[in-house]
Design an enzyme around this catalytic site. Structure first.
Site, PDB file in Angstrom:
ATOM      1  N   ARG A 520       2.712   7.520   1.693  1.00 11.57           N
ATOM      2  CA  ARG A 520       3.964   7.440   2.455  1.00 11.57           C
ATOM      3  C   ARG A 520       4.871   6.356   1.881  1.00 11.57           C
ATOM      4  NH1 ARG A 520       3.536   6.172   8.444  1.00 11.57           N
ATOM      5  NH2 ARG A 520       2.135   4.611   7.622  1.00 11.57           N
ATOM      6  N   SER A 584      -5.190   0.535   0.668  1.00 10.74           N
ATOM      7  CA  SER A 584      -6.371   0.477   1.538  1.00 10.74           C
ATOM      8  C   SER A 584      -7.677   0.632   0.779  1.00 10.74           C
ATOM      9  CB  SER A 584      -6.277   1.541   2.618  1.00 10.74           C
ATOM     10  OG  SER A 584      -5.030   1.447   3.233  1.00 10.74           O
ATOM     11  N   ASP A 638      -4.745  -1.938   5.007  1.00 15.00           N
ATOM     12  CA  ASP A 638      -4.318  -1.270   6.261  1.00 15.00           C
ATOM     13  C   ASP A 638      -4.886  -1.944   7.503  1.00 15.00           C
ATOM     14  OD1 ASP A 638      -6.860  -0.477   5.538  1.00 15.00           O
ATOM     15  OD2 ASP A 638      -6.662   1.568   6.255  1.00 15.00           O
TER      16      ASP A 638
END
Length: 898
Positions: A520, A584, A638
């Site tokens: 994203r 992450s 994350d």
């Protein structure tokens, strides 16, 4: 004649109305509050499973309820052909036994059984026994039943309201000395026995029907509708005891003057009114009463009333059946009437034959209407538009009457055109049926113990969980200490995030989020002051497998291309915005904007990345594209983003937890405890990377063979062992391994491992969440399994649900044990008796699984009783969180510069 018989003729509209009335009675009988006043008692039989063909062994059955007592020896073979052998012996039931007292009755049964075992040379064997007891009983277990009332010609004192199995066991106990050792496993009604016998030959059979001297029906009902029995998983056979339908007046408009007269003259006036309209015990008498009235009115036999017409019970069902053999013309009728001294004319014979036809036709019609109600209920339970099913059927009227079966089939098919019904005649239903029920019970008990043994290692005791908590605590300490850090499995990585949001953050930030199969790019606008707010715009891009597992350069070029598309889309290509990069994967950081990748997880395998600084790789890729420039301020995990997002709402949030595809925790640690970073003032967020807990073998004692199989088949064998027991990426695979094992043991899917079950990754974790949802009926569980190419029975679905529950519960409890170690550490850091703290949580497992979050919270409470932990769901930790970290870093940087 027709005027006399008119009330006995029932149109289809009337039958549909009877069907609706019976359906209403069924619902009443199943309800906890309405059952006491229901006439159709809908008795649970505790038979929860139909034969599946894997039953085997030797069983005994005794059958009490007819004119003879029967003992049977049944051998069931697991040879793929579902063959069985039945040997029986018949004993009379003398009047002194059927009208005597309890002890005499059960001693007689035990004596007959002993005699049977001696003649068959079975005395030395310990065999399971099924007891067919064809009277209404209230059961609370399969092997327990309290007699509600005697029916037929039985009237034994001292049995009503007592448990008949206990009485039989006591009588058998007296014979213990003479080497007879029998285990009564099941009490069965003859109707249920009929269904089970036919179910052994045809697995579609889920309705049993008796139509003989008595009448009754049973069928498999969904547990969730049976309010009289705890639990709502699976199905159970319900013995309707439909003979009493109408005892409350529900059929009064259909009962004729002849029905009323017959009832008044019976042994139990006002009771079993439906049975009196359809069972063979009463049809002959009904014919006699009609003929008597017609003769008195001069319509038959020249008005001469003979003794036969005045004698109750003189015309029997066998006479009615014989007179209806149309092929014989009127000769049978003439012969029978002459025997009864009724000297008929030809017209008399025609009229009498007509009466017999109408009476037996009404019986078949009423029986069909009630059966149609049961079939409709079954179809609706299954939510099918069309249903194929089989009705197992037994009873003298059905078997010996020349027209009955044909009429019944025809009317049923007319009333329920949406059901394709096969009628299967039961052979030795009540005896063999009891043995089949016993065989099924025997199979289920053996299966149950094997399933329990398979799932036992997943049920972790509180003591085991305390051990896990303590080991996790020790590993956290190793990771913080300078001398042990290099060899620690829980890496305790410093993130250089030294503060949480204070509300003064403001500006425009970009955030990138890479951590799974999607990537994203976000634009985040943060406003401070009284109108504090965060606005986000984002776009999602897929990462193809060939890029996930290609070269590092290809991966970062793909990322930069996605950023370029987003900047173009938002019209902000010229601005040099501060950027937070959520990455992450385990990284060792030397500062907030430097992160060296330690190793890929979650299916990534891109080359030339491990050991490299990912921020540098991103900057290089931006330079190669040469279209825009960005200020990369922070590389963020994350988990840290999750903590920051919740910290923006609640300053008490100092722990972040991810429970989704992966599993990880971060928390704010006192600088003085972080030996691998200079300085002792303030706090810094530590990314524990706890997924690797256990890689040194410290939790091998709780790893099962299934965990080892999943680990060996994964991309990184021997690594991330704790994560593989607690995260969404692996739970479905653990379930699949267990299902394969249970199928190999013959406990699931009829022992057949389908092609789809052999495929790795077929069982996604989202299916666990769906299957374990409390709102899902087993029917929907079966549908999910069918989507996966697994053709399951109702019993299979229960087992699959149980396996999913065991695996996800263990995951939640292990995760809770790890988290308890962290909150306890925070409490000791603060030096307080009680700690109030908030944990920011994200991840699909926590958010979407129906029980994971609850079990996790309960476990933390049990293992860290001095900590009051609030769990707060994070709103987009990896996107919003990255922007907030970037904003906090900018704020702290500006403060530092000033």
């Amino acid at each position: 004649v027709d005027r006399y018989l008119y009330p006995l003729r029932l149109s289809d509209d009337v039958l549909l109305d009877v069907m609706a009335r019976f359906q209403a009675e069924m619902v009443k009988g199943l309800g906890r509050d309405t059952n006491p006043t229901a006439t159709v008692k809908m008795l649970p039989s505790f038979v929860r499973s139909l034969p599946d063909g894997s039953e085997k062994g030797e069983f005994l059955a005794v059958d009490l309820g007819g004119s003879q007592f029967r003992a049977h020896q049944v051998k069931v073979f697991d040879d793929g052909r579902q063959s069985s052998q039945l040997e029986s012996k018949f004993y009379p039931t003398p009047k002194e036994v059927t009208q005597g007292n309890s002890a005499e009755l059960f001693d007689y049964v035990a004596d007959c059984l002993l005699d049977f075992m001696e003649t068959k040379n079975l005395k030395h064997k310990k065999l399971p026994l099924g007891f067919t007891f064809s009277f209404p009983c209230k059961q609370t277990k399969l092997e327990e039943g309290v007699l509600l009332a005697w029916t037929k010609h039985f009237k034994v004192r001292g049995v009503q309201d007592t448990d008949v199995v206990a009485s039989l066991r006591r009588a058998l106990q007296k014979h213990k000395a003479s080497d007879i050792d029998v285990d009564v496993l099941a009490l069965v009604n003859d109707t249920v026995g009929t269904m089970m016998t036919c179910g052994y030959d045809d697995q579609r059979c889920e309705v049993g029907l008796i139509i003989g001297t008595g009448t009754n029906a049973c069928y498999m009902e969904e547990m969730r509708h049976i309010e009289l029995v705890e639990g709502d998983e699976g199905r159970m056979c319900i013995n309707t005891e439909w003979g009493a339908f109408g005892d409350d007046g529900a059929l009064d408009d259909l009962r004729t003057e002849f029905d009323r007269e017959l009832d008044l003259g019976s042994l139990n006036p006002g009771k079993q009114l439906f049975e009196k309209m359809i069972s063979s015990l009463y049809l002959g008498e009904l014919v006699r009463l009609i003929l008597l009235k017609m003769t008195k009115e001069g319509l038959l036999f020249n008005g001469k009333v003979s003794t036969a017409l005045l004698t109750k019970g003189k015309i029997e069902m066998k006479h009615v059946s014989a007179m209806e053999k149309y092929k014989e013309g009127l000769s049978n009728t003439k012969e029978i009437l002459t025997e009864l001294s009724l000297f008929p004319s030809e017209e008399d014979c025609v009229a009498v034959q007509h009466v017999c036809t109408i009476v037996s036709f009404r019986s078949a019609n009423l029986c069909a209407a009630a059966l149609a109600a049961i079939l409709t209920r079954l179809r609706e339970n299954k939510k099918l538009l069309r249903m194929r099913t089989t009705v197992g059927i037994d009873g003298g009227l059905y078997k010996t009457h020349p027209q009955y079966a044909k009429r019944l089939h025809k009317v049923v098919r007319r009333l329920v055109p949406t059901c394709d019904v096969r009628f299967l005649l039961s052979v030795s239903g009540s005896g063999k049926g009891a043995a089949v029920v016993t065989a099924v019970a025997h199979r289920l008990a053996a299966q149950r113990s094997r399933i329990d043994a398979t799932l036992a290692p997943f049920l972790l005791s509180l003591g085991t969980l305390r051990e896990v908590r303590n080991k996790m605590r020790a590993e956290l300490e190793y990771g913080l200490k300078r001398e042990t850090q290099a060899n620690a499995t829980v890496k305790m990585l410093p993130t250089y995030v030294c503060g949480t949001p204070d509300g003064t953050e403001k500006g425009k930030f970009l955030a990138l989020d890479l951590g799974g199969t999607n990537f994203r790019v976000l634009l985040v606008k943060i406003k401070s002051g009284r109108r504090r707010s965060v606005q986000m715009y984002n776009k999602i891009f897929a990462i193809p497998l060939e890029i996930m597992q290609g070269t590092g350069e290809e991966l970062f070029d793909h990322i930069v291309q996605c950023i370029a598309e987003f900047l173009e889309y938002m019209g902000i290509k010229g601005a040099r915005l501060p950027l937070g990069f959520t990455f992450s994967f385990p990284c060792r950081q030397a500062s907030i904007d430097k992160g060296t990748l330690l190793g890929w997880t979650k299916g990534f395998k891109a080359t030339d990345c491990e050991g490299e600084d990912v921020v540098d790789m991103l900057r290089e890729a931006i330079r190669r594209r040469n279209e825009f420039d960005l200020d990369i301020v922070a590389v963020v995990n994350d988990t840290v983003g999750t903590m920051m997002t919740c910290g923006y709402e609640d300053p008490n949030c100092e722990i972040g937890l991810i429970a989704g595809t992966g599993s990880n925790v971060c928390y704010m640690e006192d600088m003085k405890n972080i030996e691998i970073v200079e300085g002792n003032e303030g706090k810094m967020c530590i990314n524990t990377e706890w997924g690797a807990f256990g890689d040194n073998g410290c939790i091998d004692n709780i790893r099962t063979k299934y965990d080892k199989e999943v680990d060996e088949g994964s991309l990184n064998p021997g690594k991330q062992r704790y994560e593989k027991m607690t995260s969404g990426m692996y739970l479905g695979e653990i379930v699949r391994q267990i299902l394969i094992d249970l199928t190999k043991q013959g406990l699931l899917f009829r022992g057949h491992i389908s092609e789809s079950l052999r495929k790795r990754g077929i069982f996604e974790t989202k299916f666990l969440s769906q299957i374990e949802s409390d709102r899902l009926a087993l029917l929907q569980v079966r549908r999910i399994l069918q989507q996966l190419g697994l053709d399951s029975t109702c019993e299979d679905s229960i087992i699959v649900k149980e396996v999913c529950g065991a695996v996800s519960q263990r995951a939640a409890r292990l995760c809770g044990a790890g988290l308890a170690a962290i909150v306890e550490k925070k409490r000791e850091n603060r030096g307080v008796e009680r700690l109030q703290i908030t944990v920011g949580v994200d991840g699909t497992l926590y958010k979407l699984h129906p029980h994971f979050s609850r079990v996790l919270r309960e476990t933390v409470k049990e293992l860290a009783p001095q900590c009051d932990v609030t769990f707060m769901l994070s709103e987009d930790g990896s996107g919003k969180g990255a922007a907030l970290i970037t904003a906090v870093a900018k704020r702290l940087h500006n403060v530092g510069q000033k």
